[in-house]
Scaffold this motif. Sequence first.
Motif, PDB file in Angstrom:
ATOM      1  N   UNK A   1       0.826  -1.206   0.000  1.00 26.51           N
ATOM      2  CA  UNK A   1       0.000   0.000   0.000  1.00 26.51           C
ATOM      3  C   UNK A   1       0.865   1.264   0.000  1.00 26.51           C
ATOM      4  N   UNK A   2       1.968   1.214   0.750  1.00 26.63           N
ATOM      5  CA  UNK A   2       2.893   2.351   0.751  1.00 26.63           C
ATOM      6  C   UNK A   2       3.483   2.549  -0.636  1.00 26.63           C
ATOM      7  N   UNK A   3       3.827   1.440  -1.291  1.00 27.48           N
ATOM      8  CA  UNK A   3       4.417   1.524  -2.632  1.00 27.48           C
ATOM      9  C   UNK A   3       3.421   2.122  -3.623  1.00 27.48           C
ATOM     10  N   UNK A   4       2.139   1.785  -3.482  1.00 27.94           N
ATOM     11  CA  UNK A   4       1.103   2.334  -4.371  1.00 27.94           C
ATOM     12  C   UNK A   4       0.969   3.840  -4.150  1.00 27.94           C
ATOM     13  N   UNK A   5       0.958   4.265  -2.899  1.00 30.42           N
ATOM     14  CA  UNK A   5       0.849   5.693  -2.607  1.00 30.42           C
ATOM     15  C   UNK A   5       2.034   6.470  -3.184  1.00 30.42           C
ATOM     16  N   UNK A   6       3.222   5.883  -3.119  1.00 32.10           N
ATOM     17  CA  UNK A   6       4.409   6.558  -3.662  1.00 32.10           C
ATOM     18  C   UNK A   6       4.332   6.636  -5.180  1.00 32.10           C
ATOM     19  N   UNK A   7       3.872   5.546  -5.829  1.00 30.66           N
ATOM     20  CA  UNK A   7       3.744   5.564  -7.288  1.00 30.66           C
ATOM     21  C   UNK A   7       2.672   6.547  -7.744  1.00 30.66           C
ATOM     22  N   UNK A   8       1.675   6.752  -6.920  1.00 31.73           N
ATOM     23  CA  UNK A   8       0.624   7.727  -7.248  1.00 31.73           C
ATOM     24  C   UNK A   8       1.007   9.151  -6.860  1.00 31.73           C
TER      25      UNK A   8
ATOM     26  N   UNK B   1       1.374  10.361  -4.029  1.00 35.81           N
ATOM     27  CA  UNK B   1       0.688  10.803  -2.826  1.00 35.81           C
ATOM     28  C   UNK B   1       1.619  10.808  -1.622  1.00 35.81           C
ATOM     29  N   UNK B   2       2.770  10.176  -1.763  1.00 31.02           N
ATOM     30  CA  UNK B   2       3.812  10.189  -0.741  1.00 31.02           C
ATOM     31  C   UNK B   2       5.158  10.402  -1.427  1.00 31.02           C
ATOM     32  N   UNK B   3       6.082  11.003  -0.697  1.00 30.13           N
ATOM     33  CA  UNK B   3       7.403  11.295  -1.257  1.00 30.13           C
ATOM     34  C   UNK B   3       8.235  10.028  -1.346  1.00 30.13           C
ATOM     35  N   UNK B   4       8.870   9.810  -2.495  1.00 27.54           N
ATOM     36  CA  UNK B   4       9.717   8.634  -2.683  1.00 27.54           C
ATOM     37  C   UNK B   4      11.067   8.809  -1.997  1.00 27.54           C
ATOM     38  N   UNK B   5      11.544  10.049  -1.945  1.00 26.76           N
ATOM     39  CA  UNK B   5      12.834  10.321  -1.318  1.00 26.76           C
ATOM     40  C   UNK B   5      12.902  11.782  -0.920  1.00 26.76           C
ATOM     41  N   UNK B   6      13.754  12.064   0.015  1.00 27.11           N
ATOM     42  CA  UNK B   6      14.048  13.444   0.394  1.00 27.11           C
ATOM     43  C   UNK B   6      15.355  13.464   1.170  1.00 27.11           C
TER      44      UNK B   6
ATOM     45  N   UNK C   1      -8.076  -1.469 -12.994  1.00 28.17           N
ATOM     46  CA  UNK C   1      -7.243  -2.535 -13.552  1.00 28.17           C
ATOM     47  C   UNK C   1      -5.797  -2.443 -13.091  1.00 28.17           C
ATOM     48  N   UNK C   2      -5.481  -1.551 -12.181  1.00 26.61           N
ATOM     49  CA  UNK C   2      -4.137  -1.495 -11.611  1.00 26.61           C
ATOM     50  C   UNK C   2      -3.261  -0.406 -12.161  1.00 26.61           C
ATOM     51  N   UNK C   3      -3.706   0.307 -13.211  1.00 23.53           N
ATOM     52  CA  UNK C   3      -2.922   1.412 -13.736  1.00 23.53           C
ATOM     53  C   UNK C   3      -2.864   2.549 -12.726  1.00 23.53           C
TER      54      UNK C   3
END
Length: 703
Positions: free
Chosen positions: A156-163, A165-170, A426-428
């Motif tokens: 779920x965290x990975x989905x939020x980052x791909x969307x 909605x969360x920062x991948x890095x800082x 569909x997962x996109x």
Amino acid sequence: MEIERTDKQFIPNATRNSVLYDLNFRGPLVKRNCTDVICLLFFFIFLIIFGFTVYFAQREGNLSKLLVARDSEGFQCGKDSEVVNSTFLFFFDLSKCADPLVPINGCPTPQKCVSECPHEAFIHDKTKCTKDIAEYKKKLICTRHVDIQSLKNCNEIDIKIQNQECAQWYLKSEPLGNRCLPTLDDIGTIIDKSEEMQKIFEALYNIELFGSLNGMRQLIVQDTINTWPVLVGGLVISAFCSLIIIAIMRWVAGPIVWLSITGVLTLLGTGLFFSYRQYDFYSKKPVDRYNLQPNLKSIINSYFIEANTWLYILIGSSIVFLVILLLVIVFRKRITIAIALIKEGSKAVSSNLTTILFPIFPWILQTIVTVVSIYSFLHLLSIGKPIYKVLGMNESCLCTGNYSSIQNGDLCDPIKLHDFCGSQSDGLKCHMSCHYTGIQPPPIAIYFKFINVIGFFWLLFFVSAFSEMVLAGTFARWYWTMKKSDVPFFNLTRSIYRTVRFHLGTLAFGSLILTICRIIRLILEYVNEKLKAYNNEFTKAVMCCCRCLCMCLENFLKFLNKNAYIMCAIHGKAFLPSAKDAFSLLMRNFLRVIALDQTTDFLFFLSKLLISLGTSACCYVYLTSEWFPKHFPHIFLHYPLAQILFIFILSYIIASIFFNVYSMAVDTLFLCFLEDCERNDGSPDRPYFMSKKLLNILRKRNK
């Protein structure tokens, strides 16, 4: 020979086009009438409108809309109730900010108001997430619509980052202007482990550049605070040197001018010899430029290893050398007149020392106009409703309701967008967001902006014109006084009174003409920027010609206005008759005008450059020499060259203030000199007012 009759008694002159002798003329008229009254009334009306514009901008505008950081939803960090405790703006993905000026709201990445900037670096790592998901969630920074505590697993965290909605890095960050900027302490960690290494490296390079500039800025400010006595001392030295040079110019103007001309010809001659040597060398030994490294430096250097390049330089330098040499030979007598006028200008300035300090007053007025105009313009920019537009819309996004047909660039509501739009089932992954892009101003604000721009230029040109006419009246009075000891003690004050009492309308007229020309130039620049998108060579050529012609026209008008103000200060006529008389007088003495203008400008430039470089060198020796700390308190500097640059710029400005007075004195005396030559003949009834030096040069004398 025709005799023209008027109300005054005239004596016929040599030619019809020359200035006729006026028996009653004794220099700048004391009794005169108001000029260009209609334009003055129009100017006063515009001042009222401009004042209302400033009032309206201050009342309706709000600088916090421009200065306070906004997140992607348009909330003002630390201001709006939703984020009142979150005063810093955090950027999710700085790799998308491909600009050294990273901390701007237009960066196409989600932005969130946070209560504090990150204290350590973070990069999304599923391995660490699996080991301790509770500790991992504490490091996440997500949008307001994501409940971090409700996330159950790393997927779920990975989905939020791909969307997004969360920062991948800082990175570990510190606040600057209420925006979180990285300190670059952990760059190596991020680069080594990032999957998007190249993009992040480019972003970090820009961040590093901005961060280093920011740190440098802070240290330079600290150095400036520590060295302010040295800065003040440098300004005093430059002012004193300017006065000394102006005072001694009456004796050394000739050697300096001829030495400058000789130096220019010598440098050009040396350039000719060097260009010929390079052309001869590369013509006998050609170099293959295509074997060089494909970088900008090598490409530039490749042109200087070709024989044709040096041939073009040789031809151009030869033409310039011959033109200057021929001009010096043809104008040698007129250059001598220019030197004599420069000496006369030095005498005039020395006899009216109050004129040296007078430009400080117009400079203060221009500073006030600039500050008020910028203050008003910024407030006008903040008037209007915020605009939010869709970014990142693609085929993976699914919207319903009012947003069913939304596309990139469409207006949106940052709060409602998340309720109606999301990823397909569909997962996109949908990376769409609603970003704050600016403010939609009302029509009245646009009109006020235009009035503000006109007022800015008109007032600046008006103040400059006021200074020129006051100085022109002062120096003209000095020239047209046969016995210089009879010049009134309050000569400058009387010139100020005449200008304010009679000729403010003329100043408004002349400055309005320059303002119109400058507005046209701004419009052409705006059109040129819009036409760049079409990449049409014909339109580029047309716009280039228009901009060039407009620039030349403005420079010509400045030259004409200055001489019109001089004639108005002498004869008290309106702007158009004064401009006509000045232009006719100058065109009848065209060769003298060329010789004087170029010679004096070049000499004054050298003098200002000499003062600035000399003052900067003295301050540099004081700040960096090992001898001075033994006798004076030592000042440690992080960037001494920055302080020297400040001193150079400020010294050049101070020297320009003094030499602009000198330049105005020479221009005024030159126009008076030309009129003196045409008006008088040296007889007892019509004596020349020029100095004995000028009489000797012209081989004339007063009988």
